[in-house]
Design a protein around this motif. Structure first.
Motif, PDB file in Angstrom:
ATOM      1  N   MET A   1       0.842  -1.205   0.000  1.00  0.00           N
ATOM      2  CA  MET A   1       0.000   0.000   0.000  1.00  0.00           C
ATOM      3  C   MET A   1       0.875   1.251   0.000  1.00  0.00           C
ATOM      4  SD  MET A   1      -2.713   1.324   2.896  1.00  0.00           S
ATOM      5  CE  MET A   1      -3.837  -0.049   2.673  1.00  0.00           C
ATOM      6  N   ILE A   2       0.447   2.254  -0.758  1.00  0.00           N
ATOM      7  CA  ILE A   2       1.109   3.565  -0.768  1.00  0.00           C
ATOM      8  C   ILE A   2       0.182   4.549  -0.064  1.00  0.00           C
ATOM      9  CG2 ILE A   2       2.028   5.426  -2.202  1.00  0.00           C
ATOM     10  CD1 ILE A   2       2.370   3.332  -4.448  1.00  0.00           C
ATOM     11  N   GLU A   3       0.706   5.248   0.930  1.00  0.00           N
ATOM     12  CA  GLU A   3      -0.076   6.241   1.654  1.00  0.00           C
ATOM     13  C   GLU A   3       0.628   7.596   1.587  1.00  0.00           C
ATOM     14  OE1 GLU A   3      -2.238   4.888   5.348  1.00  0.00           O
ATOM     15  OE2 GLU A   3      -0.597   3.423   5.316  1.00  0.00           O
ATOM     16  N   VAL A   4      -0.066   8.573   1.076  1.00  0.00           N
ATOM     17  CA  VAL A   4       0.458   9.936   0.964  1.00  0.00           C
ATOM     18  C   VAL A   4      -0.401  10.836   1.832  1.00  0.00           C
ATOM     19  CG1 VAL A   4       0.834  11.868  -0.615  1.00  0.00           C
ATOM     20  CG2 VAL A   4       1.366   9.525  -1.340  1.00  0.00           C
ATOM     21  N   ARG A   5       0.240  11.592   2.721  1.00  0.00           N
ATOM     22  CA  ARG A   5      -0.493  12.419   3.673  1.00  0.00           C
ATOM     23  C   ARG A   5       0.036  13.854   3.661  1.00  0.00           C
ATOM     24  NH1 ARG A   5      -4.199   9.427   3.365  1.00  0.00           N
ATOM     25  NH2 ARG A   5      -4.530   7.587   4.657  1.00  0.00           N
ATOM     26  N   ASN A   6      -0.813  14.771   3.190  1.00  0.00           N
ATOM     27  CA  ASN A   6      -0.510  16.209   3.240  1.00  0.00           C
ATOM     28  C   ASN A   6       0.861  16.525   2.663  1.00  0.00           C
ATOM     29  OD1 ASN A   6      -2.028  15.623   6.244  1.00  0.00           O
ATOM     30  ND2 ASN A   6      -3.012  17.044   4.823  1.00  0.00           N
ATOM     31  N   LEU A   7       1.158  15.914   1.553  1.00  0.00           N
ATOM     32  CA  LEU A   7       2.477  16.044   0.926  1.00  0.00           C
ATOM     33  C   LEU A   7       2.573  17.335   0.120  1.00  0.00           C
ATOM     34  CD1 LEU A   7       5.064  14.262   0.728  1.00  0.00           C
ATOM     35  CD2 LEU A   7       4.178  13.445  -1.474  1.00  0.00           C
ATOM     36  N   SER A   8       3.641  18.088   0.348  1.00  0.00           N
ATOM     37  CA  SER A   8       3.854  19.359  -0.367  1.00  0.00           C
ATOM     38  C   SER A   8       5.332  19.494  -0.749  1.00  0.00           C
ATOM     39  CB  SER A   8       3.456  20.565   0.497  1.00  0.00           C
ATOM     40  OG  SER A   8       2.079  20.559   0.788  1.00  0.00           O
ATOM     41  N   LYS A   9       5.565  20.210  -1.864  1.00  0.00           N
ATOM     42  CA  LYS A   9       6.922  20.526  -2.286  1.00  0.00           C
ATOM     43  C   LYS A   9       6.939  21.903  -2.926  1.00  0.00           C
ATOM     44  CE  LYS A   9      11.273  20.040  -3.107  1.00  0.00           C
ATOM     45  NZ  LYS A   9      12.251  20.041  -1.987  1.00  0.00           N
ATOM     46  N   SER A  10       7.797  22.765  -2.402  1.00  0.00           N
ATOM     47  CA  SER A  10       7.939  24.121  -2.927  1.00  0.00           C
ATOM     48  C   SER A  10       9.353  24.330  -3.434  1.00  0.00           C
ATOM     49  CB  SER A  10       7.627  25.159  -1.842  1.00  0.00           C
ATOM     50  OG  SER A  10       6.284  25.057  -1.411  1.00  0.00           O
ATOM     51  N   SER A  55       6.882  19.380   3.213  1.00  0.00           N
ATOM     52  CA  SER A  55       6.073  18.984   4.363  1.00  0.00           C
ATOM     53  C   SER A  55       5.259  17.761   3.985  1.00  0.00           C
ATOM     54  CB  SER A  55       5.155  20.121   4.818  1.00  0.00           C
ATOM     55  OG  SER A  55       4.248  20.483   3.773  1.00  0.00           O
ATOM     56  N   GLY A  56       4.697  17.100   5.001  1.00  0.00           N
ATOM     57  CA  GLY A  56       3.895  15.917   4.754  1.00  0.00           C
ATOM     58  C   GLY A  56       4.752  14.665   4.680  1.00  0.00           C
ATOM     59  N   SER A  57       4.111  13.541   4.339  1.00  0.00           N
ATOM     60  CA  SER A  57       4.833  12.274   4.311  1.00  0.00           C
ATOM     61  C   SER A  57       4.275  11.357   3.230  1.00  0.00           C
ATOM     62  CB  SER A  57       4.727  11.578   5.669  1.00  0.00           C
ATOM     63  OG  SER A  57       3.389  11.174   5.919  1.00  0.00           O
ATOM     64  N   ALA A  58       5.117  10.411   2.814  1.00  0.00           N
ATOM     65  CA  ALA A  58       4.716   9.370   1.872  1.00  0.00           C
ATOM     66  C   ALA A  58       5.337   8.069   2.349  1.00  0.00           C
ATOM     67  CB  ALA A  58       5.189   9.705   0.465  1.00  0.00           C
ATOM     68  N   THR A  59       4.514   7.042   2.554  1.00  0.00           N
ATOM     69  CA  THR A  59       5.014   5.753   3.025  1.00  0.00           C
ATOM     70  C   THR A  59       4.557   4.638   2.098  1.00  0.00           C
ATOM     71  OG1 THR A  59       3.091   5.457   4.477  1.00  0.00           O
ATOM     72  CG2 THR A  59       5.056   6.472   5.440  1.00  0.00           C
ATOM     73  N   ILE A  60       5.350   3.582   2.079  1.00  0.00           N
ATOM     74  CA  ILE A  60       5.051   2.390   1.292  1.00  0.00           C
ATOM     75  C   ILE A  60       5.076   1.215   2.255  1.00  0.00           C
ATOM     76  CG2 ILE A  60       5.739   0.953  -0.650  1.00  0.00           C
ATOM     77  CD1 ILE A  60       7.243   3.423  -1.760  1.00  0.00           C
ATOM     78  N   GLY A  61       3.945   0.570   2.437  1.00  0.00           N
ATOM     79  CA  GLY A  61       3.869  -0.483   3.421  1.00  0.00           C
ATOM     80  C   GLY A  61       4.144   0.005   4.826  1.00  0.00           C
ATOM     81  N   LYS A 148       6.315  -5.934  -4.063  1.00  0.00           N
ATOM     82  CA  LYS A 148       4.890  -5.918  -3.757  1.00  0.00           C
ATOM     83  C   LYS A 148       4.211  -4.669  -4.312  1.00  0.00           C
ATOM     84  CE  LYS A 148       5.665  -8.405   0.587  1.00  0.00           C
ATOM     85  NZ  LYS A 148       5.575  -8.322   2.067  1.00  0.00           N
ATOM     86  N   VAL A 149       5.029  -3.655  -4.663  1.00  0.00           N
ATOM     87  CA  VAL A 149       4.506  -2.369  -5.127  1.00  0.00           C
ATOM     88  C   VAL A 149       5.238  -1.966  -6.395  1.00  0.00           C
ATOM     89  CG1 VAL A 149       4.262   0.088  -4.572  1.00  0.00           C
ATOM     90  CG2 VAL A 149       3.929  -1.629  -2.773  1.00  0.00           C
ATOM     91  N   LEU A 150       4.504  -1.462  -7.380  1.00  0.00           N
ATOM     92  CA  LEU A 150       5.096  -0.921  -8.607  1.00  0.00           C
ATOM     93  C   LEU A 150       4.705   0.541  -8.741  1.00  0.00           C
ATOM     94  CD1 LEU A 150       4.588  -3.608 -11.417  1.00  0.00           C
ATOM     95  CD2 LEU A 150       6.735  -2.908 -10.338  1.00  0.00           C
TER      96      LEU A 150
END
Length: 303
Positions: A1-10, A55-61, A148-150
């Motif tokens: 599973m890929i979970e992205v939470r409040n991810l930002s890039k400036s 800011s924010g985060s991105a996780t895989i598994g 498990k993820v592509l």
């Protein structure tokens, strides 16, 4: 599973990705769509640890990519097929990858056969590969560790129709075995065929997300009139968005809203119905209208 939470890039004052949140589920293919410059590639680079988020985060598994032990055995990534070392052969590229992951050499032969690169082609330098062959090699490398993820950015770019059909079957079977697929592509027809879920991004923000069936069912309204210009003006005056198709006008508004706007302007209609058959392209253009650089207005076309 890929979970992205409040991810930002400036980048300075420019907000490339702005407070983005979404989830890509196991056993499903998620189409990640948006115009050029909408933030797709930046988001994918942050998910795979190549770009640091503001800011924010991105996780895989449940883990950040950089914290995953031997990550290529858990996450297969193809963001740029042209980034492979041009002086190495296709077999060498995969052999180096297999050794780095601690995999047996037999895995290289399995992947070459899977993606349809012949022994003769595998001995050629990557600089002499066509774009389609580089895509096949990149997909082989992404699958090398049986992840498990592509996460794939434009994997069909350069493939011929047979190659696109092959890739579609490959990803469908991968998801059916429980794998998570995040797929970015400008080939909307292919996304419509293969995707289970859709995420649409524009100006760095998510403008729509959900299952493909849900989003296409709410694709808006299809309407026709003898006087198309009058109909367009009626919808505009009512504050409704509208996009000209080949033989009709589509709008994200409901049929009732469109019908009332036409009636108020005295415009007789030839057709008025839900645009459930309009497809992904119509939905995409409606949702990202403010982010398109190549749309031509009817006034501009007449000038």
């Amino acid at each position: 599973m890929i979970e992205v939470r409040n991810l930002s890039k400036s980048y300075g004052d420019f907000r490339a990705v702005d407070d983005v949140s979404f989830v890509c589920q196991p056993g499903r293919v998620t189409g990640f769509l948006g115009p050029n410059g909408a933030g797709k590639s930046t988001a994918m680079r942050m998910i795979t640890g190549l770009t640091r988020p503001s800011s924010g985060s991105a996780t895989i598994g449940g883990a950040h990519y950089a914290d995953i032990p031997n990550p290529a055995t858990q996450v297969g990534v193809l963001l740029d097929a042209s980034a492979q070392h041009g002086g190495r052969t296709g077999r060498e590229v995969l052999t180096i990858g297999a050794r780095a992951m601690g995999l047996p050499g037999s895995r290289v032969d399995e992947m070459l056969a899977l993606v349809g690169l012949t022994p003769k082609e595998a001995k050629r330098r990557v600089r002499n590969y066509s774009l389609g062959m580089r895509q096949r090699l990149g997909i082989a490398h992404a699958l090398l560790g049986d992840p498990k993820v592509l996460i794939l950015d434009e994997p069909a770019n350069g493939l011929d129709p047979a190659g696109i059909h092959w890739m579609r079957q490959l990803l469908r079977e991968y998801a059916n075995r429980g794998g998570t697929v995040m797929l970015s592509s400008h080939l909307l027809h292919e996304i419509q065929i293969i995707a289970d879920d859709l995420i649409v991004i524009g100006h760095g923000r998510i403008v729509a997300s959900g299952t493909k069936d849900e989003l296409l069912r709410t694709a808006g309204t299809r309407v026709r009139a003898h006087d198309r210009a009058a109909l367009l003006q009626a919808l505009k005056s009512a504050g409704l968005e509208a996009t000209e198709a080949s033989d009709a006008i589509t709008s994200p508004a409901t049929p009732e809203q469109v019908g009332l706007a036409a009636a108020a302007a005295g415009v007789p209609l030839l057709e008025l119905r839900e645009a459930d058959g309009a497809g992904l392209e119509a939905m995409f253009l409606q949702l990202t209208a403010d982010d398109q650089r190549d749309l031509i207005s009817s006034e501009g076309a007449q000038a």
